[in-house]
Design an enzyme around this catalytic site. Structure first.
Site, mmCIF file in Angstrom:
data_model
loop_
_atom_site.group_PDB
_atom_site.id
_atom_site.type_symbol
_atom_site.label_atom_id
_atom_site.label_comp_id
_atom_site.label_asym_id
_atom_site.label_seq_id
_atom_site.Cartn_x
_atom_site.Cartn_y
_atom_site.Cartn_z
ATOM 1 C CB SER A 1 -0.960 0.013 1.181
ATOM 2 O OG SER A 1 -2.068 -0.823 0.916
ATOM 3 C CE LYS B 1 -4.579 1.648 -0.774
ATOM 4 N NZ LYS B 1 -3.903 0.348 -0.637
#
Length: 276
Positions: free
Chosen positions: A80, A83
């Protein structure tokens, strides 16, 4: 009288040394950078019962510090932490107009309750709602996504084999050093992005603001299993001073060990005097 003279001399000598130390700082800021192994920092990881590394780069001094220099250069899945670039791409392409851009939940029950509701770009970034960022990837498309990741020089820049998963379990890999380098170029304004996209991206990353510092950060986790890995990357601002960091740890205990990512980063940054 001789004793008073010696005290005055010592005081003046100390002042000269202090000025000399301060004089070195601008030279470092002008482009000279040094790498420093700091294995003593590994005690933070050992006390938590995990293996990992943290890399810290201080802009003012040009100093890089690593608890484990070998591991600092090893590439792992970004999970992540991707992101960060994915958010910038969404803003730059107009897929997200701003932080309030809505995504309607598709009704599919996923493993984290915070994912199972309507999202905005801001909330999706905060709770790491993977399904929102997979939708962004689909809308960007394989060709544009590959071009952005190459332009960003993000890790090995591999965006295959599956567009919706290359940062989760695909071919993309990045090291802690490369995480810091990417963040430095992001903040320096050298990525091919508008000032607006950069500004909105920075605002989304703000995690804490105190009178002493501002913390910008993003977590990452590759999921369960023996090779589970956690990330915590970002930067700290103290006035006009900025220091970047990237931490990764092995997480064989899975999500139960997730709090260690931020806790260890804060512990090290605090010891280095960057979060006081």
């Amino acid at each position: 009288m001789r004793s008073a003279f010696l005290r005055r001399y010592a005081s003046r000598a100390a002042a000269v040394l202090l000025l000399a130390a301060n004089f070195i700082q601008p030279a470092a800021a002008a482009g000279v950078e040094r790498w420093e192994d700091r294995p003593a920092l590994e005690r933070h990881f050992q006390a938590a019962g995990v293996r990992g590394t943290i890399v810290v780069m201080d802009e003012a001094s040009g100093r890089w510090i690593a608890s484990d220099s070998r591991r600092a250069h090893v590439r792992y899945l970004p999970a992540s932490t991707f992101k960060i670039p994915n958010t910038l791409i969404a803003l730059e392409t107009g897929i997200a107009a701003d932080a309030a851009q809505p995504w309607r939940w598709d009704g599919v029950q996923r493993e984290f309750p915070d994912w199972n509701r309507d999202q905005t770009l801001e909330s999706a970034f905060k709770v790491s709602a993977v399904w929102v960022y997979q939708d962004i990837a689909r809308k960007v498309g394989a060709e544009r996504m590959a071009a952005f990741v190459r332009d960003f020089r993000y890790g090995n820049a591999e965006t295959g084999p599956v567009l919706e998963r290359f940062w989760l379990d695909g071919g993309l890999r990045i090291s802690a050093v490369e995480q810091v380098d990417f963040l430095r170029r992001f903040l320096a304004g050298t990525l091919p992005l508008s000032e607006r996209s950069q500004r909105l991206g920075r605002e989304l990353m703000l995690r804490e603001e105190t009178p002493a510092y501002r913390l910008y950060a993003k977590t990452g986790w590759t999921g369960g299993g023996r090779d589970s890995l956690g990330w915590y990357v970002g930067w700290v601002e103290r006035g006009t001073q900025r220091s970047y960091f990237a931490l990764n740890i092995d997480m064989p205990g899975g999500i139960a060990q997730a709090p260690l990512r931020e806790r260890l980063a804060r512990s090290v940054l605090g010891e280095l005097g960057l979060m006081r």
